[in-house]
Design an enzyme around this catalytic site. Structure first.
Site, PDB file in Angstrom:
ATOM      1  N   ASP A 331       0.321  -1.317  -0.044  1.00  0.00           N
ATOM      2  CA  ASP A 331       0.293   0.941  -0.328  1.00  0.00           C
ATOM      3  C   ASP A 331       1.278   1.273   0.131  1.00  0.00           C
ATOM      4  O   ASP A 331      -0.107   2.262  -0.847  1.00  0.00           O
ATOM      5  CB  ASP A 331      -0.910   0.287   1.251  1.00  0.00           C
ATOM      6  CG  ASP A 331      -1.970  -1.252   0.544  1.00  0.00           C
ATOM      7  OD1 ASP A 331      -2.901  -1.287  -0.474  1.00  0.00           O
ATOM      8  OD2 ASP A 331      -3.102  -1.499   1.724  1.00  0.00           O
ATOM      9  N   TYR A 419      -9.669  -0.322   2.400  1.00  0.00           N
ATOM     10  CA  TYR A 419      -9.587  -0.414   3.987  1.00  0.00           C
ATOM     11  C   TYR A 419      -9.463   0.847   4.150  1.00  0.00           C
ATOM     12  O   TYR A 419      -8.554   1.864   3.902  1.00  0.00           O
ATOM     13  CB  TYR A 419      -8.109  -1.473   4.612  1.00  0.00           C
ATOM     14  CG  TYR A 419      -8.650  -2.647   4.405  1.00  0.00           C
ATOM     15  CD1 TYR A 419      -8.837  -3.905   3.831  1.00  0.00           C
ATOM     16  CD2 TYR A 419      -8.388  -2.950   6.077  1.00  0.00           C
ATOM     17  CE1 TYR A 419      -9.060  -5.201   5.010  1.00  0.00           C
ATOM     18  CE2 TYR A 419      -8.791  -4.036   6.654  1.00  0.00           C
ATOM     19  CZ  TYR A 419      -8.680  -5.290   6.311  1.00  0.00           C
ATOM     20  OH  TYR A 419      -9.354  -6.206   6.609  1.00  0.00           O
TER      21      TYR A 419
HETATM   22 CU   LIG Z   1      -7.893  -7.482   7.134  1.00  0.00          CU
END
Ligand SMILES: [Cu+2]
Ligand SMILES: *[C@@H]1O[C@H](CO)[C@@H](O)[C@H](O)[C@H]1NC(C)=O
Ligand SMILES: *[C@@H]1O[C@H](CO)[C@@H](O)[C@H](O)[C@H]1NC(C)=O
Ligand SMILES: *[C@@H]1O[C@H](CO)[C@@H](O)[C@H](O)[C@H]1NC(C)=O
Length: 689
Positions: A331, A419
């Site tokens: 990420d 997320y």
């Molecule tokens: Cu997760």
């Protein structure tokens, strides 16, 4: 100010109400001096853009900006000139930016000087493997072009769906042994149909590969029709919920009658006994530098950490099928943690006493772009006890001494697609730095024909996820956050020491009725191989010590790494492609000699990297690390087996670790801490029996 009125009904303890105030803009700091580690300002980003555009005019070049950050001065320069003589009139070190651009389909790394000259200092092509951070704009364009792509529109029609309800996101493609690669991404699409929880409605069975140099779809395949999960129960917006509601906790607010207890000057935060510099990086997010703590006995600040930040975040998914196998994300290196940082909401993302900061990043065209409220800083009174004792042995008296704990938190939130990561740095007056990450947001879900766990049990020996709702499987995955912590415990030369707790037998001739005890056997790591550690096998205390600085009784000044519960070991094979790229997670702890260019645990150019520039590769040189300037790397790991409570949005799950003084001070550093002035609220409450 609608939110203020609405929220007042929740506040029980209102006496002074702090409006969050942005404190980063220049106009609030007329006398502001630039700290050499400050993030690039709006005007500095503009200068970078101008200089690079004049070398590569967009009339004749395809030019995109992928990373613009501070090229920090050498550590020696910072420590000698800036730190020893703050405020002195000597010239500040040159101000430089490090830039990654793509020019006509090649990656280039440039160093741009902003002061004293304004010039391009170096410009080199990156010929190795891997590509720079993906821009938000090119990802959005890939999604948009997919929605308008006639074969894709036909696939949507074939499924009886309405193209106006389709939204697309992108996924990096990883590397799976290919000899030649193009700069491509995958496009994955979702069906809205009245829900904003699009990640719960994936459209499966379509492969879209998008070439970012040609800006077009280069591979398209519609190979399977999978039932779309129902939108039922996926809503998470408060305004759209239907009764029954609850739970409904009572209101709580934080009141600081004397205002915030910290100051921010020249990018430096001063609070209680702590002092540190805070900056923003589009890749790392928050960077804490020059953290030092005031020693009341020695009457001076003592260094703890030169620099600390998240270095990489590796998230491999466990579905090995054509549509999913590539989902093994990095990420920071692929998406940029700072680039994914979002504007935080006052009173919810941060408490009422928080102070917010804005920062800028360079968009794809190089334009400075503001993220408002990207950081918040607040003092936390969590109801914890700093220390206490009640003594009843003394005849005729009861002695009670209690100190409430207050700490300082720096927070940023990165929303990387589905997320949300809450990144906290917490500074405690006892000398601890607590590093925490909270995982929330929405799971990555796969559409499936399964309606009940019985369907999976009969069909699959090794399921790759949890059935959360009809047709919705949340795929098993991991999150590994690797932090780079350049600790300088009471100065630069440090050693890494493993204090092993060893069980010993009581030797027979002694009169003791005991048979066993444990003792501590300390080993100093000589080279990098001595400092590669998977936590959990044997009891051990991990210490960064300064062997040249000792307490009065002779213990070396140190800091201890206290791992949290989140120390998941990697489970993929080491020669599996994602794990080759994520080899920096093969150990929870590594120690390397300081090297300015070893910053990013997964390498500099991470998108489609092949694992040749990772922390594991650097460490394999097995350099000497004893009594030198060394860097500690710590990985926080989660094996994420989803549960139904994670649907339709996940309650936060947290993990992290603590750096705690270990013989750093002569005694409890908060022994003489003053009690904070805490006042009773203006009104009183009684719990009626
Ligand atoms: Cu997760
Ligand atoms: C510039 O990008 C376009 C796609 O956006 C591409 O067709 C063209 O070949 C590129 N030109 C160069 C010189 O790379
Ligand atoms: C879309 O939403 C409508 C209304 O809730 C529902 O009747 C329909 O079945 C949904 N379509 C799909 C494909 O889920
Ligand atoms: C610093 O790290 C880079 C990347 O690993 C390496 O190429 C270089 O040789 C290192 N420098 C020193 C002095 O070790």
């Amino acid at each position: 100010m609608a939110w203020k009125l609405r929220d007042l009904s929740l506040l029980l303890l209102v006496s002074v109400f702090f409006l969050p105030s942005p404190i980063s803009s220049q106009k609030h700091h007329p006398r502001r001096r630039r700290h050499p580690l400050d993030s690039l300002s709006e005007s500095e980003l503009s200068h970078v853009q101008t200089l690079i555009k004049s070398k590569y005019p967009t009339s004749s070049h395809n030019l995109t900006f992928h990373y613009v950050g501070v090229d920090e001065p050498d550590k020696a320069t910072i420590l000698s000139s800036w730190l020893s003589k703050p405020g002195a009139t000597d010239l500040p070190p040159p101000r430089r930016a490090l830039v990654h651009v793509r020019v006509n389909c090649r990656s280039r790394e440039l160093v741009v000087e902003l002061r004293p000259t304004r010039s391009i200092v170096s410009d080199k092509v990156h010929d190795g493997d891997g590509y720079p951070i993906l821009t938000l704009e090119e990802q959005a364009a890939a999604g948009q072009k997919t929605v308008n792509y006639p074969p894709f529109m036909a696939s949507i029609r074939k499924r009886g769906l309405d193209i106006s309800q389709v939204v697309c996101s992108t996924s990096s493609v990883g590397w799976f042994g290919e000899k030649k690669s193009r700069r491509v991404i995958r496009v994955v699409c979702f069906y809205r149909n009245g829900t904003v929880n699009v990640y719960m409605r994936p459209i499966e069975g379509i492969t879209v590969v998008f070439d970012l140099d040609e800006m077009k779809i280069t591979k398209y395949k519609d190979w399977d029709t999978v039932p779309l999960p129902k939108a039922e129960g996926t809503e998470y917006q408060a305004a759209k919920q239907a009764p029954p509601f609850g739970p409904h906790p009572g209101g709580v607010t934080v009141v600081q009658s004397d205002g915030p207890g910290f100051r921010v000057d020249d990018g430096t935060v001063r609070w209680a006994n702590w002092k540190f510099h805070l900056s923003f990086d589009v890749r790392a997010g928050p960077i804490i530098s020059l953290a030092s703590i005031y020693d009341v006995e020695k009457q001076k600040y003592r260094q703890v950490m030169y620099k600390g930040h998240v270095s990489e975040l590796f998230v491999p998914y466990m579905d090995t099928t054509e549509e999913w196998y590539f989902r093994s994300f990095f990420d920071l290196g692929e998406f940029g943690f700072g680039l994914c940082a979002i504007e935080m909401e006052p009173l919810a993302d941060c408490p009422a006493n928080a102070v917010f900061m804005d920062h800028y990043y360079a968009a794809q065209d190089g334009n400075p772009t503001k993220i408002s409220n990207v950081f918040c800083i607040f003092e936390r009174q969590a109801g914890n006890i700093l220390w206490r004792h009640t003594e009843t042995l003394i005849p005729g008296q009861t002695i009670r001494e209690v100190r409430a704990e207050i700490s300082l938190v720096v927070r940023m939130i990165a929303t990387v697609g589905n997320y949300d990561y809450v990144i906290d740095w917490e500074f405690k007056p006892c000398g601890s730095i607590k590093i925490e990450v909270g995982l929330t947001g929405i799971l990555e879900v796969k559409g499936s024909s399964y309606q009940h766990v019985n369907d999976i049990e009969t069909a699959e020996r090794y399921p790759q996820g949890t059935l959360l709702a009809e047709n919705s499987i949340a795929i098993f995955h991991d999150h590994f956050l690797t932090y780079r912590l350049d600790l300088d415990v009471d100065g630069q030369p440090n050693s890494f020491v493993k204090s092993k707790l060893q069980r010993r037998p009581v030797d027979p001739p002694t009169a003791s009725p005991r048979k066993s005890f444990w003792s501590v056997v300390s080993e100093t790591a000589k080279t990098e191989s001595d400092a590669r550690i998977l936590i959990g096998s044997d009891p051990v205390e991990l210490l960064m010590l300064n062997p040249n600085k000792r307490t009065r009784v002779g213990n070396p000044a140190g800091y201890r790494l206290m791992p949290g519960a989140t120390v998941a070991p990697p489970l993929l094979w080491e020669d599996d492609y994602p794990q080759i790229r994520g080899a920096f997670t093969n150990n929870h702890v590594w120690v390397t000699p300081y090297n300015k260019s070893e910053k990013w645990a997964g390498g500099v150019f991470v998108d489609q990297s092949r694992g040749d520039d990772t922390l594991a590769v650097w460490s394999s040189r097995n350099r000497e690390i004893e009594n030198r300037d060394i860097v500690l790397w710590v990985t926080v790991g989660f094996h994420h087996v989803p549960y139904q409570e994670d649907f339709p949005i996940m309650p936060t799950i947290s993990g992290g670790f603590e750096l705690r003084p270990a013989n750093f001070f002569e005694r409890n550093p908060v022994l003489k801490a003053k009690k904070p002035a805490v006042h009773w609220p203006n009104c009183t409450f009684n719990l009626k029996p």
